[in-house]
Design a protein around this motif. Structure first.
Motif, PDB file in Angstrom:
ATOM      1  N   TYR A 217     -17.705 -20.553  -4.040  1.00 50.49           N
ATOM      2  CA  TYR A 217     -17.140 -19.483  -4.809  1.00 50.49           C
ATOM      3  C   TYR A 217     -16.457 -19.965  -6.116  1.00 50.49           C
ATOM      4  O   TYR A 217     -15.559 -20.763  -5.904  1.00 50.49           O
ATOM      5  CB  TYR A 217     -16.444 -18.311  -4.027  1.00 50.49           C
ATOM      6  CG  TYR A 217     -15.249 -18.872  -3.332  1.00 50.49           C
ATOM      7  CD1 TYR A 217     -14.316 -18.935  -3.641  1.00 50.49           C
ATOM      8  CD2 TYR A 217     -15.728 -19.142  -1.857  1.00 50.49           C
ATOM      9  CE1 TYR A 217     -13.285 -19.663  -2.672  1.00 50.49           C
ATOM     10  CE2 TYR A 217     -14.731 -19.678  -1.200  1.00 50.49           C
ATOM     11  CZ  TYR A 217     -13.598 -19.805  -1.355  1.00 50.49           C
ATOM     12  OH  TYR A 217     -12.562 -20.355  -0.611  1.00 50.49           O
TER      13      TYR A 217
ATOM     14  N   PHE B 228     -14.839 -18.059  -9.908  1.00 50.22           N
ATOM     15  CA  PHE B 228     -14.686 -16.951 -10.537  1.00 50.22           C
ATOM     16  C   PHE B 228     -14.040 -17.335 -11.901  1.00 50.22           C
ATOM     17  O   PHE B 228     -12.989 -18.259 -11.978  1.00 50.22           O
ATOM     18  CB  PHE B 228     -13.724 -15.798  -9.725  1.00 50.22           C
ATOM     19  CG  PHE B 228     -14.840 -15.121  -8.757  1.00 50.22           C
ATOM     20  CD1 PHE B 228     -15.073 -15.993  -7.740  1.00 50.22           C
ATOM     21  CD2 PHE B 228     -15.401 -13.941  -8.704  1.00 50.22           C
ATOM     22  CE1 PHE B 228     -15.795 -15.228  -6.569  1.00 50.22           C
ATOM     23  CE2 PHE B 228     -16.183 -13.359  -7.943  1.00 50.22           C
ATOM     24  CZ  PHE B 228     -16.221 -13.841  -6.978  1.00 50.22           C
TER      25      PHE B 228
ATOM     26  N   GLY C 269      -7.433 -12.811  -8.683  1.00 45.03           N
ATOM     27  CA  GLY C 269      -6.216 -11.914  -8.202  1.00 45.03           C
ATOM     28  C   GLY C 269      -6.592 -10.486  -8.168  1.00 45.03           C
ATOM     29  O   GLY C 269      -5.858  -9.526  -8.051  1.00 45.03           O
TER      30      GLY C 269
ATOM     31  N   ALA D 178     -13.066 -12.468  -4.978  1.00 46.59           N
ATOM     32  CA  ALA D 178     -13.684 -13.574  -4.294  1.00 46.59           C
ATOM     33  C   ALA D 178     -13.786 -13.506  -2.795  1.00 46.59           C
ATOM     34  O   ALA D 178     -14.697 -13.729  -2.167  1.00 46.59           O
ATOM     35  CB  ALA D 178     -12.633 -14.772  -4.636  1.00 46.59           C
ATOM     36  N   THR D 179     -12.605 -12.955  -2.073  1.00 45.49           N
ATOM     37  CA  THR D 179     -12.726 -12.623  -0.843  1.00 45.49           C
ATOM     38  C   THR D 179     -13.887 -11.566  -0.651  1.00 45.49           C
ATOM     39  O   THR D 179     -14.675 -11.593   0.580  1.00 45.49           O
ATOM     40  CB  THR D 179     -11.371 -11.958  -0.284  1.00 45.49           C
ATOM     41  OG1 THR D 179     -10.270 -12.751  -0.722  1.00 45.49           O
ATOM     42  CG2 THR D 179     -11.324 -11.782   1.063  1.00 45.49           C
TER      43      THR D 179
HETATM   44  C1  LIG Z   1     -10.884 -19.545  -5.638  1.00 47.07           C
HETATM   45  C2  LIG Z   1     -10.766 -18.388  -6.469  1.00 47.07           C
HETATM   46  C3  LIG Z   1     -12.148 -17.677  -6.633  1.00 47.07           C
HETATM   47  C4  LIG Z   1      -9.922 -17.569  -6.034  1.00 47.07           C
HETATM   48  O1  LIG Z   1      -9.574 -16.307  -6.801  1.00 47.07           O
HETATM   49  P1  LIG Z   1      -8.733 -15.324  -6.372  1.00 47.07           P
HETATM   50  O2  LIG Z   1      -8.455 -14.130  -7.273  1.00 47.07           O
HETATM   51  O3  LIG Z   1      -7.097 -15.921  -6.167  1.00 47.07           O
HETATM   52  O4  LIG Z   1      -9.051 -14.667  -5.029  1.00 47.07           O
HETATM   53  P2  LIG Z   1      -9.458 -13.153  -4.600  1.00 47.07           P
HETATM   54  O5  LIG Z   1     -10.396 -12.528  -5.579  1.00 47.07           O
HETATM   55  O6  LIG Z   1      -9.641 -13.241  -3.213  1.00 47.07           O
HETATM   56  O7  LIG Z   1      -8.062 -12.492  -4.746  1.00 47.07           O
HETATM   57  C5  LIG Z   1      -6.883 -12.827  -4.130  1.00 47.07           C
HETATM   58  C6  LIG Z   1      -5.708 -11.891  -4.315  1.00 47.07           C
HETATM   59  O8  LIG Z   1      -6.169 -10.530  -5.176  1.00 47.07           O
HETATM   60  C7  LIG Z   1      -5.143  -9.867  -4.617  1.00 47.07           C
HETATM   61  N1  LIG Z   1      -5.852  -8.138  -4.670  1.00 47.07           N
HETATM   62  C8  LIG Z   1      -5.594  -7.448  -5.850  1.00 47.07           C
HETATM   63  N2  LIG Z   1      -6.207  -6.491  -5.676  1.00 47.07           N
HETATM   64  C9  LIG Z   1      -7.064  -6.559  -4.604  1.00 47.07           C
HETATM   65  C10 LIG Z   1      -7.882  -5.636  -3.879  1.00 47.07           C
HETATM   66  N3  LIG Z   1      -8.270  -4.395  -4.593  1.00 47.07           N
HETATM   67  N4  LIG Z   1      -8.481  -6.043  -2.857  1.00 47.07           N
HETATM   68  C11 LIG Z   1      -8.148  -7.088  -2.258  1.00 47.07           C
HETATM   69  N5  LIG Z   1      -7.281  -8.127  -2.741  1.00 47.07           N
HETATM   70  C12 LIG Z   1      -6.763  -7.674  -3.975  1.00 47.07           C
HETATM   71  C13 LIG Z   1      -4.913 -10.074  -3.207  1.00 47.07           C
HETATM   72  O9  LIG Z   1      -3.549  -9.853  -2.634  1.00 47.07           O
HETATM   73  C14 LIG Z   1      -5.161 -11.536  -3.079  1.00 47.07           C
HETATM   74  O10 LIG Z   1      -3.688 -12.224  -3.198  1.00 47.07           O
HETATM   75  P3  LIG Z   1      -3.457 -12.970  -1.758  1.00 47.07           P
HETATM   76  O11 LIG Z   1      -4.522 -13.778  -1.447  1.00 47.07           O
HETATM   77  O12 LIG Z   1      -2.275 -13.771  -2.060  1.00 47.07           O
HETATM   78  O13 LIG Z   1      -3.402 -12.097  -0.587  1.00 47.07           O
HETATM   79  C15 LIG Z   1     -10.289 -18.838  -7.897  1.00 47.07           C
HETATM   80  O14 LIG Z   1      -9.209 -19.440  -7.708  1.00 47.07           O
HETATM   81  C16 LIG Z   1     -11.605 -19.905  -8.165  1.00 47.07           C
HETATM   82  O15 LIG Z   1     -12.522 -19.708  -9.043  1.00 47.07           O
HETATM   83  N6  LIG Z   1     -10.969 -21.031  -8.301  1.00 47.07           N
HETATM   84  C17 LIG Z   1     -11.955 -22.418  -8.764  1.00 47.07           C
HETATM   85  C18 LIG Z   1     -12.985 -22.515  -7.770  1.00 47.07           C
HETATM   86  C19 LIG Z   1     -12.764 -22.857  -6.348  1.00 47.07           C
HETATM   87  O16 LIG Z   1     -11.577 -23.451  -6.147  1.00 47.07           O
HETATM   88  N7  LIG Z   1     -13.862 -22.541  -5.502  1.00 47.07           N
HETATM   89  C20 LIG Z   1     -13.464 -22.729  -4.131  1.00 47.07           C
HETATM   90  C21 LIG Z   1     -14.322 -23.714  -3.361  1.00 47.07           C
HETATM   91  S1  LIG Z   1     -16.086 -23.798  -3.650  1.00 47.07           S
END
Ligand SMILES: CC(C)(COP(=O)(O)OP(=O)(O)OC[C@H]1O[C@@H](n2cnc3c(N)ncnc32)[C@H](O)[C@@H]1OP(=O)(O)O)[C@@H](O)C(=O)NCCC(=O)NCCS
Length: 122
Positions: free
Chosen positions: A48, A50, A56, A60-61
């Motif tokens: 993944y 984004f 945030g 991703a989740t």
């Molecule tokens: C990995 C990556 C996708 C994570 O992005 P992210 O936005 O931090 O992850 P999420 O979309 O799951 O969001 C996480 C946060 O959103 C917050 N959030 C806000 N609104 C939300 C909602 N409605 N529902 C759920 N979470 C929510 C959560 O609290 C969560 O924070 P936490 O993990 O501290 O609890 C991003 O950092 C990225 O693209 N990185 C580069 C590539 C990479 O590392 N890929 C992974 C290996 S392939």
């Protein structure tokens, strides 16, 4: 173009591949999420990425969770793997939230570094 064709073939033959994630409200592609080919003793690798502007929000989740659910429907996938950038704690959080566990490290050709590696039996 070559890699696009590669992934189209992968979807046809294996039933899984990377997918684009579109935010329905605005019709914008905000990231990619899906599967890379098997490696390191797993049947497929969860991936993944984004756009930073959309981090945030839980996308991703949500997307990765949907992919894990999809993988449970495929007989060919019993073990999912995933590697992460060690600098990126959000990335690790996504995997923990989905029940992946750490199994050491894997050499990543693309980034030229050892990366933490995770697995999940499904
Ligand atoms: C990995 C990556 C996708 C994570 O992005 P992210 O936005 O931090 O992850 P999420 O979309 O799951 O969001 C996480 C946060 O959103 C917050 N959030 C806000 N609104 C939300 C909602 N409605 N529902 C759920 N979470 C929510 C959560 O609290 C969560 O924070 P936490 O993990 O501290 O609890 C991003 O950092 C990225 O693209 N990185 C580069 C590539 C990479 O590392 N890929 C992974 C290996 S392939």
């Amino acid at each position: 173009m070559k890699s696009l064709q590669y992934y189209i073939n992968m979807q046809k033959t294996e039933g899984f591949s990377p997918y684009v994630v579109v935010l329905k409200e605005i019709g914008e592609v905000v990231g990619v999420c899906g599967f890379n080919p098997p490696d390191h003793g797993c049947d497929a690798e969860l991936m993944y990425h984004f756009k930073r502007a959309h981090w945030g929000n839980g996308y991703a989740t949500e997307a990765a969770g949907a992919c894990v659910n999809y993988a449970t429907q495929l007989e060919s996938i019993n073990v999912l793997g995933a590697s992460i950038d060690p600098e990126n704690t959000s990335s690790e959080n996504v995997l923990s939230k989905l029940g992946f566990y750490s199994v050491g490290e894997k050499w990543c050709e693309q980034t030229g570094q050892n990366e933490p590696y995770y697995k999940k039996e499904i």
